[in-house]
Design a protein around this motif. Sequence first.
Motif, PDB file in Angstrom:
ATOM      1  N   ALA A 123       0.820  -1.208   0.000  1.00 11.77           N
ATOM      2  CA  ALA A 123       0.000   0.000   0.000  1.00 11.77           C
ATOM      3  C   ALA A 123       0.856   1.261   0.000  1.00 11.77           C
ATOM      4  CB  ALA A 123      -0.930  -0.012   1.214  1.00 11.77           C
ATOM      5  N   THR A 124       2.000   1.228   0.691  1.00 14.01           N
ATOM      6  CA  THR A 124       2.893   2.388   0.675  1.00 14.01           C
ATOM      7  C   THR A 124       3.453   2.617  -0.719  1.00 14.01           C
ATOM      8  OG1 THR A 124       3.477   1.980   2.983  1.00 14.01           O
ATOM      9  CG2 THR A 124       4.941   3.407   1.719  1.00 14.01           C
ATOM     10  N   GLY A 125       3.830   1.550  -1.410  1.00 14.42           N
ATOM     11  CA  GLY A 125       4.309   1.697  -2.774  1.00 14.42           C
ATOM     12  C   GLY A 125       3.256   2.246  -3.711  1.00 14.42           C
ATOM     13  N   VAL A 126       1.994   1.809  -3.531  1.00 13.96           N
ATOM     14  CA  VAL A 126       0.910   2.326  -4.356  1.00 13.96           C
ATOM     15  C   VAL A 126       0.682   3.814  -4.099  1.00 13.96           C
ATOM     16  CG1 VAL A 126      -1.580   2.187  -4.745  1.00 13.96           C
ATOM     17  CG2 VAL A 126      -0.235   0.107  -4.626  1.00 13.96           C
ATOM     18  N   ARG A 127       0.803   4.229  -2.831  1.00 13.91           N
ATOM     19  CA  ARG A 127       0.612   5.643  -2.517  1.00 13.91           C
ATOM     20  C   ARG A 127       1.702   6.509  -3.141  1.00 13.91           C
ATOM     21  NH1 ARG A 127       2.673   8.935   1.287  1.00 13.91           N
ATOM     22  NH2 ARG A 127       3.767   7.187   2.281  1.00 13.91           N
ATOM     23  N   LEU A 128       2.932   5.983  -3.212  1.00 10.73           N
ATOM     24  CA  LEU A 128       4.034   6.758  -3.770  1.00 10.73           C
ATOM     25  C   LEU A 128       4.058   6.757  -5.289  1.00 10.73           C
ATOM     26  CD1 LEU A 128       6.910   5.689  -1.330  1.00 10.73           C
ATOM     27  CD2 LEU A 128       5.605   7.831  -1.316  1.00 10.73           C
ATOM     28  N   THR A 129       3.491   5.732  -5.917  1.00 12.96           N
ATOM     29  CA  THR A 129       3.555   5.623  -7.381  1.00 12.96           C
ATOM     30  C   THR A 129       2.149   5.492  -7.954  1.00 12.96           C
ATOM     31  OG1 THR A 129       3.896   3.226  -7.164  1.00 12.96           O
ATOM     32  CG2 THR A 129       5.862   4.617  -7.330  1.00 12.96           C
ATOM     33  N   SER A 130       1.816   4.324  -8.462  1.00 10.48           N
ATOM     34  CA  SER A 130       0.498   4.098  -9.052  1.00 10.48           C
ATOM     35  C   SER A 130       0.140   2.630  -8.930  1.00 10.48           C
ATOM     36  CB  SER A 130       0.480   4.510 -10.528  1.00 10.48           C
ATOM     37  OG  SER A 130       1.301   3.653 -11.286  1.00 10.48           O
ATOM     38  N   LEU A 141       8.285  -9.652 -10.694  1.00 11.60           N
ATOM     39  CA  LEU A 141       9.388 -10.277  -9.972  1.00 11.60           C
ATOM     40  C   LEU A 141       8.962 -11.483  -9.155  1.00 11.60           C
ATOM     41  CD1 LEU A 141      11.333  -7.148  -8.692  1.00 11.60           C
ATOM     42  CD2 LEU A 141      11.823  -8.566 -10.683  1.00 11.60           C
ATOM     43  N   LEU A 142       7.671 -11.611  -8.859  1.00 12.12           N
ATOM     44  CA  LEU A 142       7.206 -12.718  -8.033  1.00 12.12           C
ATOM     45  C   LEU A 142       7.556 -14.093  -8.597  1.00 12.12           C
ATOM     46  CD1 LEU A 142       5.575 -13.973  -5.722  1.00 12.12           C
ATOM     47  CD2 LEU A 142       3.499 -13.566  -7.070  1.00 12.12           C
ATOM     48  N   PRO A 143       7.274 -14.405  -9.865  1.00 10.65           N
ATOM     49  CA  PRO A 143       7.629 -15.738 -10.359  1.00 10.65           C
ATOM     50  C   PRO A 143       9.127 -16.008 -10.331  1.00 10.65           C
ATOM     51  CG  PRO A 143       6.055 -14.681 -11.819  1.00 10.65           C
ATOM     52  CD  PRO A 143       6.544 -13.630 -10.893  1.00 10.65           C
ATOM     53  N   ALA A 144       9.947 -14.996 -10.599  1.00  7.76           N
ATOM     54  CA  ALA A 144      11.392 -15.209 -10.578  1.00  7.76           C
ATOM     55  C   ALA A 144      11.872 -15.525  -9.166  1.00  7.76           C
ATOM     56  CB  ALA A 144      12.105 -13.967 -11.109  1.00  7.76           C
ATOM     57  N   PHE A 145      11.406 -14.762  -8.175  1.00  5.14           N
ATOM     58  CA  PHE A 145      11.786 -15.040  -6.789  1.00  5.14           C
ATOM     59  C   PHE A 145      11.270 -16.398  -6.334  1.00  5.14           C
ATOM     60  CE2 PHE A 145      12.030 -10.227  -5.834  1.00  5.14           C
ATOM     61  CZ  PHE A 145      13.355 -10.219  -6.234  1.00  5.14           C
ATOM     62  N   THR A 146      10.042 -16.723  -6.721  1.00  2.10           N
ATOM     63  CA  THR A 146       9.472 -18.010  -6.330  1.00  2.10           C
ATOM     64  C   THR A 146      10.228 -19.163  -6.978  1.00  2.10           C
ATOM     65  OG1 THR A 146       7.307 -16.949  -6.178  1.00  2.10           O
ATOM     66  CG2 THR A 146       7.348 -19.348  -6.215  1.00  2.10           C
ATOM     67  N   LEU A 147      10.649 -18.983  -8.224  1.00  2.00           N
ATOM     68  CA  LEU A 147      11.423 -20.027  -8.898  1.00  2.00           C
ATOM     69  C   LEU A 147      12.734 -20.283  -8.166  1.00  2.00           C
ATOM     70  CD1 LEU A 147      12.069 -21.898 -11.287  1.00  2.00           C
ATOM     71  CD2 LEU A 147      12.937 -19.903 -12.505  1.00  2.00           C
ATOM     72  N   TRP A 181       7.542   5.167 -16.229  1.00  4.62           N
ATOM     73  CA  TRP A 181       8.688   5.838 -15.612  1.00  4.62           C
ATOM     74  C   TRP A 181       8.649   7.350 -15.840  1.00  4.62           C
ATOM     75  CZ3 TRP A 181      12.011   4.281 -12.102  1.00  4.62           C
ATOM     76  CH2 TRP A 181      13.151   5.038 -11.874  1.00  4.62           C
ATOM     77  N   ASN A 182       8.113   7.777 -16.981  1.00  2.00           N
ATOM     78  CA  ASN A 182       8.080   9.208 -17.313  1.00  2.00           C
ATOM     79  C   ASN A 182       6.921   9.950 -16.659  1.00  2.00           C
ATOM     80  OD1 ASN A 182      10.326   8.899 -19.017  1.00  2.00           O
ATOM     81  ND2 ASN A 182       8.999   8.297 -20.740  1.00  2.00           N
ATOM     82  N   ALA A 183       6.174   9.270 -15.787  1.00  2.00           N
ATOM     83  CA  ALA A 183       5.019   9.916 -15.158  1.00  2.00           C
ATOM     84  C   ALA A 183       5.409  10.767 -13.958  1.00  2.00           C
ATOM     85  CB  ALA A 183       4.005   8.864 -14.727  1.00  2.00           C
ATOM     86  N   GLY A 184       6.655  10.718 -13.536  1.00  2.00           N
ATOM     87  CA  GLY A 184       7.113  11.551 -12.432  1.00  2.00           C
ATOM     88  C   GLY A 184       6.796  11.006 -11.060  1.00  2.00           C
ATOM     89  N   TYR A 185       6.671   9.685 -10.905  1.00  2.00           N
ATOM     90  CA  TYR A 185       6.383   9.104  -9.604  1.00  2.00           C
ATOM     91  C   TYR A 185       7.652   9.027  -8.758  1.00  2.00           C
ATOM     92  CZ  TYR A 185       1.918   7.707 -11.638  1.00  2.00           C
ATOM     93  OH  TYR A 185       0.689   7.711 -12.230  1.00  2.00           O
ATOM     94  N   SER A 188      11.314   5.812  -4.954  1.00  2.00           N
ATOM     95  CA  SER A 188      11.425   4.926  -3.789  1.00  2.00           C
ATOM     96  C   SER A 188      10.292   3.901  -3.744  1.00  2.00           C
ATOM     97  CB  SER A 188      11.429   5.744  -2.496  1.00  2.00           C
ATOM     98  OG  SER A 188      10.224   6.473  -2.360  1.00  2.00           O
ATOM     99  N   GLY A 189       9.196   4.199  -4.444  1.00  2.00           N
ATOM    100  CA  GLY A 189       8.117   3.230  -4.481  1.00  2.00           C
ATOM    101  C   GLY A 189       8.504   1.936  -5.166  1.00  2.00           C
ATOM    102  N   LEU A 190       9.474   2.011  -6.102  1.00  2.00           N
ATOM    103  CA  LEU A 190       9.936   0.793  -6.767  1.00  2.00           C
ATOM    104  C   LEU A 190      10.554  -0.173  -5.774  1.00  2.00           C
ATOM    105  CD1 LEU A 190      11.603   2.383  -9.933  1.00  2.00           C
ATOM    106  CD2 LEU A 190       9.263   1.537  -9.662  1.00  2.00           C
ATOM    107  N   GLY A 191      11.298   0.362  -4.790  1.00  2.00           N
ATOM    108  CA  GLY A 191      11.902  -0.503  -3.780  1.00  2.00           C
ATOM    109  C   GLY A 191      10.857  -1.222  -2.951  1.00  2.00           C
ATOM    110  N   PHE A 192       9.760  -0.553  -2.633  1.00  2.00           N
ATOM    111  CA  PHE A 192       8.687  -1.205  -1.874  1.00  2.00           C
ATOM    112  C   PHE A 192       8.095  -2.367  -2.657  1.00  2.00           C
ATOM    113  CE2 PHE A 192       8.809   2.843   0.392  1.00  2.00           C
ATOM    114  CZ  PHE A 192       8.619   2.436   1.706  1.00  2.00           C
ATOM    115  N   PHE A 193       7.945  -2.195  -3.962  1.00  2.00           N
ATOM    116  CA  PHE A 193       7.369  -3.270  -4.770  1.00  2.00           C
ATOM    117  C   PHE A 193       8.326  -4.460  -4.894  1.00  2.00           C
ATOM    118  CE2 PHE A 193       5.013   0.389  -6.927  1.00  2.00           C
ATOM    119  CZ  PHE A 193       3.943   0.257  -6.067  1.00  2.00           C
ATOM    120  N   VAL A 194       9.621  -4.200  -4.985  1.00  2.00           N
ATOM    121  CA  VAL A 194      10.590  -5.292  -5.043  1.00  2.00           C
ATOM    122  C   VAL A 194      10.577  -6.087  -3.740  1.00  2.00           C
ATOM    123  CG1 VAL A 194      13.042  -5.854  -5.242  1.00  2.00           C
ATOM    124  CG2 VAL A 194      12.032  -4.124  -6.736  1.00  2.00           C
TER     125      VAL A 194
END
Length: 361
Positions: A123-130, A141-147, A181-185, A188-194
């Motif tokens: 939810a924090t990542g969604v608030r910072l980005t979209s 990234l979920l399937p790669a980490f799960t693999l 990426w060009n939307a100006g978000y 740091s929200g990318l780190g939350f999603f990772v």
Amino acid sequence: MPELRQNRLSAPDASAVPDARALALQAAILSQATRWSDLAAGVGGYLSGLGAALIWSGWWTVTRLGVVNDLAAADLAALRFGISGLLLLPLVWRDWPAIRLVAPRHLLFMVVGAGAPYALVAATGVRLTSAGLGGAITVGLLPAFTLILSTLFLREPVTRALITGIACILAGAGCVIAGTWNAGYDASGLGFFVVGALMWAGYTVSLRYTGLRPLTATAVICVASLLLYTPVWLIMSGPKHLFAAAPRELLLQLLYQPLLSAIAALYCYGRAIRRLGATRASVFAAIVPLFSVIIAAIVLHESPSIIEAFGAALLSAGAMVAARRPPARPRQSTISRSCRPVSAGSSAATITTDQQHPQRP
């Protein structure tokens, strides 16, 4: 006399022929029934994974509506697990003898990976980005980490189709990221999603390893989040934002967060893990961005770019490729397996097979 003795000796051999044919017929019927059972289990797993994906698709949009208006990420997590934890508390009490047999570290990974900590991070990542960017990165990234985790801890086989599908998923996630990426978000929200993708992969593998029933695992996650997170939320912020929120928005969050997202989606996802395996079940989440883009366009009036739409299509295509089962090997008949002597090697192979394909609920 020699002829009489020869007839007496040959009589049992002649009577054994119908018995052998009957046993062979029973083995064929049993093998056919097993094939139909496996087919039904596979279909049920696919439907469960699709149901979880549909609920998650709407979760990104509903969460975005909450965090950009009157509610914070902490409030949404409290709604999600406070109500669902109370509803599922009797189930934890009933299944406690089975739950207590699970190693505490696996329960910890499940609660952290799919409980209140994950909800806060996502939810924090969604608030910072979209919403679209969160679904793309987390799901990509979920399937790669799960693999990686399944190969290390569950010894699950890695097929060529699975690798091709994951590569397609990663490519689609890259296209969605490039388009937004060009939307100006906030970057740091990318780190939350990772981090969120890694947490959910840990939950996926831990659930597969424990062998808990899907609804029991869902109850453990919700009740543990209720007991550990809700008191902290009451002390730190409390329900003041809930009282100030618009009634219509609060009702939407009350229905979606605890009932659909916490209970229904986790149950469907856990059922898919039990039926299909950790790695194959995780790729069903890859179709979330495609539905998320559609829902966001209708509800939030977002218009995705061409590269975002292409990335969502790649994610869906990768999910279909990775979810394909490998060709089934011919089964041995029951007679041949029963006549084969048991050795240490065969016993170990049986244990490994049972761990990879636990008993279905």
